[in-house]
Scaffold this motif. Structure first.
Motif, PDB file in Angstrom:
ATOM      1  N   LEU A  47       0.949   1.294  13.123  1.00 59.79           N
ATOM      2  CA  LEU A  47       0.626   1.402  11.702  1.00 59.79           C
ATOM      3  C   LEU A  47      -0.572   1.129  11.105  1.00 59.79           C
ATOM      4  CD1 LEU A  47       2.696   1.077   9.846  1.00 59.79           C
ATOM      5  CD2 LEU A  47       3.141  -1.718   9.631  1.00 59.79           C
ATOM      6  N   VAL A  48      -0.382   2.338  10.713  1.00 58.72           N
ATOM      7  CA  VAL A  48      -1.705   2.338  10.216  1.00 58.72           C
ATOM      8  C   VAL A  48      -1.738   1.989   8.804  1.00 58.72           C
ATOM      9  CG1 VAL A  48      -3.555   3.917   8.931  1.00 58.72           C
ATOM     10  CG2 VAL A  48      -2.057   4.543  11.257  1.00 58.72           C
ATOM     11  N   ASP A  49      -0.362   1.618   7.523  1.00 60.56           N
ATOM     12  CA  ASP A  49      -0.294   1.279   6.485  1.00 60.56           C
ATOM     13  C   ASP A  49       1.035   1.591   5.989  1.00 60.56           C
ATOM     14  OD1 ASP A  49      -1.117   0.254   4.543  1.00 60.56           O
ATOM     15  OD2 ASP A  49      -2.929   0.866   3.870  1.00 60.56           O
ATOM     16  N   TYR A  50       1.255   1.226   5.332  1.00 59.01           N
ATOM     17  CA  TYR A  50       2.587   0.837   4.473  1.00 59.01           C
ATOM     18  C   TYR A  50       2.457   0.568   3.483  1.00 59.01           C
ATOM     19  CZ  TYR A  50       7.878  -0.557   3.075  1.00 59.01           C
ATOM     20  OH  TYR A  50       8.631  -0.179   2.822  1.00 59.01           O
ATOM     21  N   GLY A  51       3.413   1.635   1.902  1.00 62.77           N
ATOM     22  CA  GLY A  51       3.100   0.139   1.257  1.00 62.77           C
ATOM     23  C   GLY A  51       3.306   2.009  -0.238  1.00 62.77           C
ATOM     24  N   ASP A  52       3.216   1.865  -1.277  1.00 60.28           N
ATOM     25  CA  ASP A  52       3.601   2.882  -2.555  1.00 60.28           C
ATOM     26  C   ASP A  52       2.375   3.999  -2.050  1.00 60.28           C
ATOM     27  OD1 ASP A  52       5.048   2.729  -5.793  1.00 60.28           O
ATOM     28  OD2 ASP A  52       2.984   3.320  -5.604  1.00 60.28           O
ATOM     29  N   LYS A  53       3.247   4.518  -1.904  1.00 63.22           N
ATOM     30  CA  LYS A  53       2.430   6.068  -2.537  1.00 63.22           C
ATOM     31  C   LYS A  53       1.341   6.396  -3.394  1.00 63.22           C
ATOM     32  CE  LYS A  53       5.291   9.890  -4.239  1.00 63.22           C
ATOM     33  NZ  LYS A  53       6.129  11.314  -4.252  1.00 63.22           N
ATOM     34  N   ARG A  54       1.078   5.846  -4.541  1.00 54.45           N
ATOM     35  CA  ARG A  54       0.128   6.376  -5.223  1.00 54.45           C
ATOM     36  C   ARG A  54      -0.691   4.877  -5.168  1.00 54.45           C
ATOM     37  NH1 ARG A  54       5.413   6.348  -7.903  1.00 54.45           N
ATOM     38  NH2 ARG A  54       5.448   8.490  -9.603  1.00 54.45           N
TER      39      ARG A  54
END
Length: 300
Positions: free
Chosen positions: A201-208
């Protein structure tokens, strides 16, 4: 919370490295549109299969939804070729088209009526995709996966299909997970991004928020030509495809300086504050650099 992943690991056979390793908690909420992004072999389909209970895993997936209550459009979908798709549809869904208003609406919405009398093998690529999407949508599942739903289709067919999907789910509370290597599809459909690289997993979150984190407030993009390289040599650069130069801008003042420089020299450019491809490239690069540093520290 609809679903939560914690310390998820999937291994195939006697692989030295896991096919998927998600160490930090990841939560899916009701009504979210989640884009799953990564290069080939990144673990995207493995993640979907783990969440559906189709592969063994270590760690925990916490949810009140049973795997059989989830719906999925997987990359490879094959159906019997010896009968019209109308009969396949009715047999699998245990319903009659004439008596099922929702099914009638989906068939009309996806302009699939003229295809009902055809055998599956006689359908075009786009028609096969629409057929499978109708089958998936009929489940009206709280969590639905679309794995490379437009793979192999031409641009116009892909665009139309994405617009239809977006419109259909516009006011619905279903949570969608869209696996795609087409960045424009994720820009259109997703509000959150889950980024995978080599099973991690590189990252996860709101695209903005992810764009701001890895690219700044905005970016100025222009062709990678010798003239433009000289003009922009004093400005910071993002990692970008070889044919482009991408300059990150943290403030309006930064953006104004870069754009004025290019305008004065009659250079065409594009401004963006949501370029998923550039965000993905820079997120992956920064992650791999951090992984390399951690590896060196452990050796020392």
């Amino acid at each position: 919370m609809l679903l939560k992943i914690n310390n998820l690991e999937v291994r195939y056979g006697h692989q030295e490295k896991p096919a998927l390793s998600i160490e930090r908690p990841v939560a899916f909420e009701e009504g979210e549109r989640i884009g799953i992004i990564g290069s080939n072999g990144a673990g995207k389909t493995t993640l979907v299969k783990a969440l559906l209970g189709l592969v063994k895993y270590r760690g925990s997936i916490t949810t009140e939804i049973k795997p059989e209550e989830m719906a999925a459009h997987l990359q490879f979908n094959e159906y019997v070729n010896t009968m019209p798709v109308k009969h396949i549809m009715e047999a699998i869904l245990h319903t009659s088209i004439k008596k099922n208003q929702k099914l009638q609406e989906l068939i009309e919405y996806f302009e699939f009526g003229p295809c009902l009398g055809k055998r599956y093998k006689a359908l075009s690529g786009g028609q096969k995709q629409r057929f499978t999407i109708i089958m998936v949508m009929m489940q009206d599942a709280p969590l639905t996966f679309y794995d490379e739903v437009t793979s192999g289709l031409d641009f116009e067919t892909r665009q139309k299909l994405m617009e239809m999907l977006m419109k259909w789910y516009q006011d619905k509370e279903n949570t969608l997970c869209i696996v795609s290597h087409y960045y424009e599809e994720l820009e259109l459909l997703a509000d959150k991004l889950l980024i995978l690289d080599q099973g991690k997993l590189v990252d996860y979150g709101d695209k903005r928020e992810l764009f701001h984190k890895y690219c700044g407030k905005s970016i100025i993009i222009t062709d990678n030509q010798e003239k433009n390289q000289k003009l922009l040599k004093d400005f910071p650069r993002l990692i970008s495809p070889e044919h482009l130069i991408a300059v990150p801008c943290s403030t309006m003042e930064d953006e104004q300086k870069v754009s004025e420089c290019l305008i004065r020299n009659n250079v065409n450019f594009k401004r963006s504050n949501n370029d998923i491809e550039l965000m993905y490239i820079n997120a992956k690069t920064r992650f791999n650099e951090a992984e390399g540093e951690n590896s060196h520290e452990k050796k020392d």
